[in-house]
Design a protein around this motif. Structure first.
Motif, mmCIF file in Angstrom:
data_model
loop_
_atom_site.group_PDB
_atom_site.id
_atom_site.type_symbol
_atom_site.label_atom_id
_atom_site.label_comp_id
_atom_site.label_asym_id
_atom_site.label_seq_id
_atom_site.Cartn_x
_atom_site.Cartn_y
_atom_site.Cartn_z
ATOM 1 N N VAL A 2 39.805 44.004 49.868
ATOM 2 C CA VAL A 2 38.706 44.610 49.125
ATOM 3 C C VAL A 2 38.736 44.104 47.695
ATOM 4 O O VAL A 2 39.775 44.150 47.025
ATOM 5 C CB VAL A 2 38.814 46.147 49.129
ATOM 6 N N ARG A 3 37.606 43.641 47.221
ATOM 7 C CA ARG A 3 37.483 43.217 45.817
ATOM 8 C C ARG A 3 37.176 44.446 44.973
ATOM 9 O O ARG A 3 36.158 45.116 45.191
ATOM 10 C CB ARG A 3 36.385 42.165 45.689
ATOM 11 N N LEU A 4 38.037 44.765 44.016
ATOM 12 C CA LEU A 4 37.838 45.945 43.193
ATOM 13 C C LEU A 4 36.765 45.677 42.146
ATOM 14 O O LEU A 4 36.732 44.600 41.541
ATOM 15 C CB LEU A 4 39.150 46.340 42.513
ATOM 16 N N PRO A 5 35.901 46.651 41.905
ATOM 17 C CA PRO A 5 34.794 46.422 40.961
ATOM 18 C C PRO A 5 35.266 46.369 39.517
ATOM 19 O O PRO A 5 36.216 47.046 39.128
ATOM 20 C CB PRO A 5 33.892 47.635 41.202
ATOM 21 N N LEU A 6 34.586 45.562 38.715
ATOM 22 C CA LEU A 6 34.835 45.485 37.289
ATOM 23 C C LEU A 6 33.756 46.252 36.538
ATOM 24 O O LEU A 6 32.595 46.254 36.945
ATOM 25 C CB LEU A 6 34.847 44.027 36.816
ATOM 26 N N PRO A 7 34.110 46.898 35.434
ATOM 27 C CA PRO A 7 33.098 47.620 34.659
ATOM 28 C C PRO A 7 32.175 46.655 33.924
ATOM 29 O O PRO A 7 32.485 45.461 33.780
ATOM 30 C CB PRO A 7 33.935 48.438 33.671
ATOM 31 N N ALA A 8 31.058 47.152 33.449
ATOM 32 C CA ALA A 8 30.107 46.341 32.691
ATOM 33 C C ALA A 8 30.797 45.745 31.471
ATOM 34 O O ALA A 8 31.536 46.428 30.763
ATOM 35 C CB ALA A 8 28.916 47.199 32.262
ATOM 36 N N GLY A 9 30.594 44.457 31.248
ATOM 37 C CA GLY A 9 31.172 43.783 30.104
ATOM 38 C C GLY A 9 32.501 43.119 30.379
ATOM 39 O O GLY A 9 32.977 42.318 29.567
ATOM 40 N N ALA A 10 33.132 43.435 31.503
ATOM 41 C CA ALA A 10 34.415 42.824 31.845
ATOM 42 C C ALA A 10 34.190 41.510 32.585
ATOM 43 O O ALA A 10 33.330 41.417 33.468
ATOM 44 C CB ALA A 10 35.249 43.762 32.698
ATOM 45 N N THR A 11 34.955 40.490 32.227
ATOM 46 C CA THR A 11 34.829 39.190 32.878
ATOM 47 C C THR A 11 35.917 38.947 33.923
ATOM 48 O O THR A 11 35.771 38.063 34.770
ATOM 49 C CB THR A 11 34.896 38.070 31.825
ATOM 50 N N SER A 12 37.014 39.708 33.846
ATOM 51 C CA SER A 12 38.095 39.549 34.815
ATOM 52 C C SER A 12 38.930 40.818 34.834
ATOM 53 O O SER A 12 38.759 41.709 33.991
ATOM 54 C CB SER A 12 38.977 38.338 34.466
ATOM 55 N N GLY A 13 39.839 40.878 35.808
ATOM 56 C CA GLY A 13 40.687 42.057 35.910
ATOM 57 C C GLY A 13 41.903 41.774 36.769
ATOM 58 O O GLY A 13 41.927 40.816 37.566
ATOM 59 N N TYR A 14 42.929 42.618 36.609
ATOM 60 C CA TYR A 14 44.169 42.475 37.355
ATOM 61 C C TYR A 14 44.640 43.845 37.821
ATOM 62 O O TYR A 14 44.671 44.793 37.026
ATOM 63 C CB TYR A 14 45.253 41.818 36.499
ATOM 64 N N ALA A 15 44.993 43.951 39.091
ATOM 65 C CA ALA A 15 45.572 45.178 39.634
ATOM 66 C C ALA A 15 47.084 44.985 39.718
ATOM 67 O O ALA A 15 47.563 44.035 40.341
ATOM 68 C CB ALA A 15 45.002 45.468 41.016
ATOM 69 N N HIS A 16 47.840 45.882 39.078
ATOM 70 C CA HIS A 16 49.284 45.699 38.979
ATOM 71 C C HIS A 16 50.096 46.654 39.838
ATOM 72 O O HIS A 16 51.224 46.338 40.208
ATOM 73 C CB HIS A 16 49.722 45.843 37.526
ATOM 74 N N ASP A 17 49.570 47.837 40.160
ATOM 75 C CA ASP A 17 50.358 48.775 40.955
ATOM 76 C C ASP A 17 49.420 49.747 41.656
ATOM 77 O O ASP A 17 48.265 49.933 41.245
ATOM 78 C CB ASP A 17 51.348 49.534 40.067
ATOM 79 N N ILE A 18 49.928 50.384 42.722
ATOM 80 C CA ILE A 18 49.132 51.335 43.491
ATOM 81 C C ILE A 18 50.006 52.538 43.849
ATOM 82 O O ILE A 18 51.149 52.393 44.281
ATOM 83 C CB ILE A 18 48.549 50.680 44.770
ATOM 84 N N GLY A 19 49.473 53.736 43.633
ATOM 85 C CA GLY A 19 50.177 54.957 43.959
ATOM 86 C C GLY A 19 50.038 55.305 45.427
ATOM 87 O O GLY A 19 49.196 54.759 46.146
ATOM 88 N N ASP A 20 50.836 56.248 45.859
ATOM 89 C CA ASP A 20 50.790 56.650 47.262
ATOM 90 C C ASP A 20 49.485 57.333 47.618
ATOM 91 O O ASP A 20 49.117 57.392 48.795
ATOM 92 C CB ASP A 20 51.966 57.574 47.578
ATOM 93 N N ASN A 58 37.643 41.439 28.562
ATOM 94 C CA ASN A 58 36.298 41.034 28.167
ATOM 95 C C ASN A 58 36.304 39.545 27.830
ATOM 96 O O ASN A 58 37.328 38.869 27.930
ATOM 97 C CB ASN A 58 35.789 41.880 27.000
ATOM 98 N N GLU A 59 35.157 39.034 27.415
ATOM 99 C CA GLU A 59 35.024 37.593 27.192
ATOM 100 C C GLU A 59 35.885 37.094 26.035
ATOM 101 O O GLU A 59 36.159 35.891 25.927
ATOM 102 C CB GLU A 59 33.565 37.237 26.936
#
Length: 369
Positions: free
Chosen positions: A184-202, A212-213
């Motif tokens: 699943v591609r996680l959505p980015l908020p308006a104005g964000a050009t990239s993102g990174y997911a680092h951890d996930i809770g149970d 941002n840019e």
């Protein structure tokens, strides 16, 4: 003993912080309580060194399960010439036994692990691209990813994995569900050009950062309830100028680092209470790990860096082999269990014949009276 496999991570973004520091102006004043003197009578921590394999000279911690039962670390060969860790050997430690994880490529690392011994990580292939892996039931497998490459960063107790795929604009945060369905591609908020997911809770909550840019990062949460939002900054910091990254989640707590203009070039430790929507600067620097009760582990500001943990307003040093006054090398507390009693990190054990620093991965088990 053969371990199963799937989970967690952490990383530094010093270059990004330095860039923001150079551009930032203004005054930064953040509020936090003063640390108490080390109450050693109330805090007793016993250190255990993890095995250094024959023929290798240095080991470093890279992850630990939330219950503290499984530790991921890697060993380095005698030749530590640049790039450091080119021939690293990832392994898992549990119940006094070590399991090698035969991850191919350069710079192999296990970035997270759960209590089943299931882990995630990545290495770099011959083309210079990162390749994400999962180690499960004693089998190493590549995760499905685009040809541009990507990283697997975090895993929870259910086996859900988060990470990112690389693009020309930076990173795209991803979730690989434990049920084997499509990523699943996680959505980015308006104005964000990239993102990174680092951890996930149970519970499925995912933390990381969006950019941002201009390259400024904002710590971000993708909620299990479908509510996605930026995380706040500590009191006294301007959220429009701060640079923050969330890297660790444990129950209702998350932690990471942030930088604000006027605070110098050093990244500062921060913890978030996700249930209350609050942020607090810690008394420890840079990336800090957090327990499910808000205890953080990291290291003290200054040189040399000293491994420590913060419980409320109390900071306790975690001493290594060489006294701080007799060394100039860094020591780290990088992981902490959910109950705050098990901490994993690295201690300096001296230089080799070539003058290169060697470390030993260790675990501290702490008892509080």
């Amino acid at each position: 003993m053969q371990l199963n496999v799937k989970r967690r991570a952490r990383k530094a973004f010093a270059a990004g912080f330095a860039a923001v520091a150079a551009a930032g102006t203004g005054v930064f004043a953040v509020q936090f309580s003063a640390a108490a003197e080390n109450p050693s009578a109330a805090q007793t921590c016993v250190r255990e060194a993890l095995p250094i394999p024959d023929g290798l000279v240095s080991t470093r911690v890279s992850a630990m399960s939330d219950d503290g039962s499984v530790i991921a670390y890697y060993a380095l060969p005698l030749d530590q010439s640049w790039p450091d860790g080119l021939g690293a050997y990832p392994r898992l430690y549990a119940d006094g036994e070590v399991t090698d994880v035969p991850m191919p490529g350069n710079h192999p690392r296990i970035r997270d692990v759960n209590s089943l011994g299931n882990g995630t990580g990545y290495s770099t292939n011959a083309q210079g691209r990162d390749v994400p892996y999962v180690w499960s039931d004693g089998v190493l497998e590549k995760l499905p990813i685009a040809s541009a490459g990507g990283r697997a960063e975090g895993i929870n107790e259910h086996g859900d994995i988060v990470g990112n795929v690389h693009t020309v604009n930076g990173g795209v945060p991803l979730l690989w569900p434990a049920d084997g369905s499509a990523r699943v591609r996680l959505p980015l908020p308006a104005g964000a050009t990239s993102g990174y997911a680092h951890d996930i809770g149970d519970d499925g909550t995912i933390i990381g950062a969006v950019y941002n840019e201009n390259g400024t990062a904002t710590a971000y949460r993708w909620g299990a309830d479908g509510v996605n939002e930026p995380l706040p900054v500590p009191a006294g910091a301007d959220p429009t100028k701060a640079f923050s990254i969330a890297v660790d989640i444990n129950g209702d707590w998350a932690s990471g680092q942030f930088f604000a203009p006027g605070a110098g070039t050093q990244a500062l430790g921060v913890r978030w209470n996700l249930a209350e929507g609050t942020a607090e600067r810690t008394l420890l620097d840079r990336d800090v790990a957090v327990s499910a009760t808000g205890i953080v582990a990291g290291y003290l500001p200054g040189t040399p860096d000293i491994a420590a943990f913060q419980d409320g307003d109390t900071v306790v040093e975690l001493h290594g082999v060489i006294p701080p006054e007799k060394r100039e090398m860094q020591e780290y507390a990088q992981e902490i269990s959910a109950d705050g009693t098990v901490i994993a990190g690295d201690i300096y054990i001296g230089d080799d014949e070539a003058g290169l620093a060697n470390y030993n991965a260790v675990v501290w088990t702490c008892h509080r009276s």
